[in-house]
Write an enzyme that holds these catalytic residues in place. Structure first.
Site, PDB file in Angstrom:
ATOM      1  N   GLN A  74       0.842  -1.200   0.000  1.00  0.00           N
ATOM      2  CA  GLN A  74       0.000   0.000   0.000  1.00  0.00           C
ATOM      3  C   GLN A  74       0.876   1.249   0.000  1.00  0.00           C
ATOM      4  O   GLN A  74       0.593   2.225   0.703  1.00  0.00           O
ATOM      5  CB  GLN A  74      -0.936   0.000   1.217  1.00  0.00           C
ATOM      6  CG  GLN A  74      -2.156  -0.880   1.047  1.00  0.00           C
ATOM      7  CD  GLN A  74      -3.090  -0.365  -0.052  1.00  0.00           C
ATOM      8  OE1 GLN A  74      -3.217   0.828  -0.299  1.00  0.00           O
ATOM      9  NE2 GLN A  74      -3.754  -1.287  -0.722  1.00  0.00           N
ATOM     10  N   SER A  75       1.936   1.232  -0.796  1.00  0.00           N
ATOM     11  CA  SER A  75       2.906   2.321  -0.769  1.00  0.00           C
ATOM     12  C   SER A  75       2.325   3.651  -1.281  1.00  0.00           C
ATOM     13  O   SER A  75       1.946   3.762  -2.450  1.00  0.00           O
ATOM     14  CB  SER A  75       4.113   1.929  -1.620  1.00  0.00           C
ATOM     15  OG  SER A  75       4.970   3.034  -1.789  1.00  0.00           O
ATOM     16  N   ASN A  76       2.305   4.648  -0.388  1.00  0.00           N
ATOM     17  CA  ASN A  76       1.964   6.004  -0.824  1.00  0.00           C
ATOM     18  C   ASN A  76       3.050   6.514  -1.757  1.00  0.00           C
ATOM     19  O   ASN A  76       2.776   7.212  -2.727  1.00  0.00           O
ATOM     20  CB  ASN A  76       1.880   6.954   0.375  1.00  0.00           C
ATOM     21  CG  ASN A  76       0.858   6.508   1.387  1.00  0.00           C
ATOM     22  OD1 ASN A  76      -0.318   6.360   1.063  1.00  0.00           O
ATOM     23  ND2 ASN A  76       1.293   6.274   2.616  1.00  0.00           N
ATOM     24  N   CYS A  78       4.940   4.902  -3.882  1.00  0.00           N
ATOM     25  CA  CYS A  78       4.800   4.403  -5.261  1.00  0.00           C
ATOM     26  C   CYS A  78       3.692   5.161  -5.992  1.00  0.00           C
ATOM     27  O   CYS A  78       3.854   5.554  -7.148  1.00  0.00           O
ATOM     28  CB  CYS A  78       4.506   2.902  -5.264  1.00  0.00           C
ATOM     29  SG  CYS A  78       5.954   1.895  -4.898  1.00  0.00           S
TER      30      CYS A  78
END
Ligand SMILES: *Cc1c(COP(=O)(O)O)cnc(C)c1O
Length: 332
Positions: A74-76, A78
């Site tokens: 759930q990378s912000n 990325c």
């Protein structure tokens, strides 16, 4: 500290607001005045925008046409990297690390949904604890064979160049405080891949500021986190050409008490902090970073960690889009 000589793309168009947290200040009832700096309202939604302002400028300067980066499921980081790459008409490839086994779901909501919606060129999932830099190098090699010019943005955009985003944020903040005659004693920041913490720490030292900087860990122990922050800080000091001894490892404050069982895993304190901010201040936090940092922020107030009568500022770094992937964390 001369930061203006570094190229940036101009993603940060105006200083982010500093607002008093009036309802929370009353609720805590401690003779401590609480403030927030709204970096969650930066274009594309969060702290990575400040780092990418400098990193993508560096990529363009080097003649690159493709961005490769990495992050958790759930990378912000990325998602925000992808959004700036799109605006720059650059391809963006993502390597996703499944830090929590079984957590990667191709059809997950939140940031993952946006990776697809916003058209990441490729998304590759790798196991937790993989060598992410090696994975990105491998992808870069593939792309070079296709005639592309890839640029690797490290995880979280945290290196000596990315940290420029947060040393410049510290400069912005000092100017705001002067203008608004606001005397902040302590700033509470998240400490993850640590470009945020390191950039602020170096700048506050370079400015000879008395402001106390408190980092709240989101994944590591205190000792591991101090190593992480110190390494990025040293790279940053080198980029800035400052005296190596301006910051000592022991100057850093990294508090491990709010991580719980690990990165992105639910804690009761996080759940409570996210609810309190939403209900008292109508500010949305996130479960992975700012929820845990806010848990620390509120708990340290309760424990009289900050001195009586002081002004404490919470740096809100964004991430609320991840809420939509962790709805289950907020059901009893
Ligand atoms: C990445 C991130 C952080 C952590 O910042 P670092 O500079 O990596 O330490 C904090 N909050 C949010 C919302 C983030 O996405």
């Amino acid at each position: 500290m001369d930061i203006n000589r570094f190229k940036k793309r101009g993603y940060v168009k105006r200083p982010t607001y500093i607002e008093p947290l009036n309802n929370l200040t009353k609720l805590m009832n401690k003779n401590i005045n609480l403030y927030v700096k709204r970096d969650d309202l930066l274009e594309s939604g969060g702290n990575k925008t400040r780092k990418l302002d400098y990193l993508i400028a560096d990529a363009i300067e080097k003649g690159c046409d493709t961005i490769i980066t990495c992050g958790a499921v759930q990378s912000n980081h990325c998602r925000i990297t992808l959004s700036w790459a799109n605006l720059e008409k650059m391809d963006c490839h993502l390597i996703i690390e499944e830090r929590v086994k079984g957590s990667y779901k191709e059809d997950a909501n939140g940031n993952n949904f946006l990776f697809h919606l916003m058209g990441a060129k490729s998304i590759k999932m790798v196991a937790g604890k993989s060598d992410m830099m090696a994975e990105m190098e491998k992808k870069a090699e593939e792309l070079r064979k296709e005639g592309k010019k890839p640029y690797i943005v490290p995880g979280g955009g945290s290196n000596g160049i990315g940290a420029l985003g947060y040393s410049s944020c510290a400069l912005e903040l000092m100017e705001q405080l002067a203008k608004e005659s606001l005397d902040i004693d302590t700033i509470v920041v998240p400490s993850g891949s640590s470009g945020t913490h390191a950039g602020m720490a170096v700048a506050l030292k370079a400015l000879n500021s008395k402001i106390n900087l408190v980092g709240i860990n989101v994944s590591r122990t205190t000792e591991e986190q101090k190593d992480t922050v110190f390494k990025v800080a040293q790279e940053h000091i080198e980029v800035l050409g400052l005296d190596k001894n301006i910051l000592r490892r022991d100057d850093l404050i990294c508090i491990e008490d709010y991580v719980g069982e690990g990165y992105s895993l639910k804690t009761e304190g996080m759940k409570n902090a996210v609810e309190v901010f939403a209900r008292e201040e109508s500010i949305l936090l996130d479960p992975v970073y700012t929820g845990k940092v806010a848990d620390g922020f509120l708990d340290l107030i309760k424990k009289d960690y900050f001195k009586e009568g002081s002004n404490v500022l919470f740096l809100h770094t964004g991430g609320s889009i991840a809420l939509y992937a962790y709805q289950n964390y907020f059901k009893d």
